[in-house]
Design an enzyme around this catalytic site. Sequence first.
Site, PDB file in Angstrom:
ATOM      1  N   GLU A  74      -6.036  -8.266  -1.276  1.00 46.14           N
ATOM      2  CA  GLU A  74      -5.224  -8.983  -2.260  1.00 46.14           C
ATOM      3  C   GLU A  74      -5.719 -10.418  -2.445  1.00 46.14           C
ATOM      4  O   GLU A  74      -6.305 -11.016  -1.535  1.00 46.14           O
ATOM      5  CB  GLU A  74      -3.757  -9.013  -1.813  1.00 46.14           C
ATOM      6  CG  GLU A  74      -3.087  -7.635  -1.736  1.00 46.14           C
ATOM      7  CD  GLU A  74      -2.838  -6.992  -3.096  1.00 46.14           C
ATOM      8  OE1 GLU A  74      -3.043  -7.677  -4.123  1.00 46.14           O
ATOM      9  OE2 GLU A  74      -2.443  -5.816  -3.126  1.00 46.14           O
ATOM     10  N   TYR A 234      -5.505  14.498 -16.231  1.00 43.50           N
ATOM     11  CA  TYR A 234      -5.235  14.116 -14.847  1.00 43.50           C
ATOM     12  C   TYR A 234      -5.680  15.223 -13.888  1.00 43.50           C
ATOM     13  O   TYR A 234      -6.792  15.198 -13.376  1.00 43.50           O
ATOM     14  CB  TYR A 234      -3.749  13.747 -14.632  1.00 43.50           C
ATOM     15  CG  TYR A 234      -3.573  12.972 -13.349  1.00 43.50           C
ATOM     16  CD1 TYR A 234      -3.595  11.584 -13.343  1.00 43.50           C
ATOM     17  CD2 TYR A 234      -3.462  13.620 -12.116  1.00 43.50           C
ATOM     18  CE1 TYR A 234      -3.493  10.863 -12.152  1.00 43.50           C
ATOM     19  CE2 TYR A 234      -3.371  12.916 -10.931  1.00 43.50           C
ATOM     20  CZ  TYR A 234      -3.374  11.538 -10.957  1.00 43.50           C
ATOM     21  OH  TYR A 234      -3.293  10.838  -9.776  1.00 43.50           O
TER      22      TYR A 234
END
Length: 393
Positions: A74, A234
Amino acid sequence: MIIEPKMRGFICLTAHPAGCAENVRRQISYVESQKLPNGPKKVLVIGASTGFGLSSRITAAFGGGAATIGVFFEKEPQEGKTASAGYYNTVAFHEEANRAGLYAKSINGDAFSKEVKQETIDLIKQELGTVDLVIYSLASPVRKHPETGVLHRSVLKPIDQSYQNKTVDFHTGVVTNVSIEPAAGDDISNTIAVMGGEDWQLWLEALQGAGVLAPNVKTVAYSYIGPELTNPVYRHGTIGRAKDHLEATAAKITEQLKELNGSAYVSVNKALVTQSSSAIPVVPLYISLLYKVMKEKNIHEGTIEQMSRLFHDHLYAAQPAAKDEQGRIRIDDWELREDVQAEIAELWKGVTTETIAEIGDLKGYKEDFLNLFGFSVPGVDYTKEVDEMATIK
């Protein structure tokens, strides 16, 4: 500084620390009402800062009192620039864990790398000894292979033929038709390299080789199947091939863990608003209709409700985890109920720019998307200045 959402397509470039903290507190409040008396005691969560990974960490820690180590990649804050939402989520998690007297440590780095794997092993050895649950919840679009150094990029494409269907711009509510060209070249193998099971297995091999896995250890990775409607782009597309590889890897890891009486599971979860799902054509429109139907039936769940149900009803239930014919845990069962899917199929026929606000839950979709970054969270005053330099302690 006063922080506002800054959008670029399906990405929000800013995050709000107070909103992220409130989201974390709400999840904690939920699991504290759903105590997990026989849960794991020492947990490693790989991909711990957002989505299902964060909710797994919260469920283990605040539902069952587990010590947790979280690994993630992050962006940290800079003066005048916000951190990523996952970073602020972790700041809040640590604050609440410290307040509750729970062990919590985090490692911010590339979880695909050998260096971060070793750093994690060293921390476990020094402070926990072993872990009895390993959650694998990475959601990265790219992966640098630790052996070859090749940078693999995943793609969202059908296989063998193009795919046409409706989609929605969830910012504007405009419903259009979209056409997606099929995978070509190394698209499939690259997507498998990023989103398949190889890194999950490498993690377990490294942890087991270092002797930091407890007897009867469990490990879980997360997957998605979805309805027939989204299959071409998908489950029958490039991502589906990667998920097939991930699911096949569970059996290999279980065999590998046999000497510890360990088990590897894949949990197939419900469709939810994430930054990743927002990037997949067709899916935002499907989720908007799904939310409408499931909320009306009072069976809608967010990530924390899903993870609580996974831990309570499957991983740490009195009976062995219930699995389908392919050996997967299915907590997408409410999403794929026949009555739910039948209603969505009927709504799909009539969904347009003019009807989406009435027959779908685009408002709920937008709110959930903004919530991912700490915005539009009830109870947060966004006119107040906040400290963007909040750090993990």
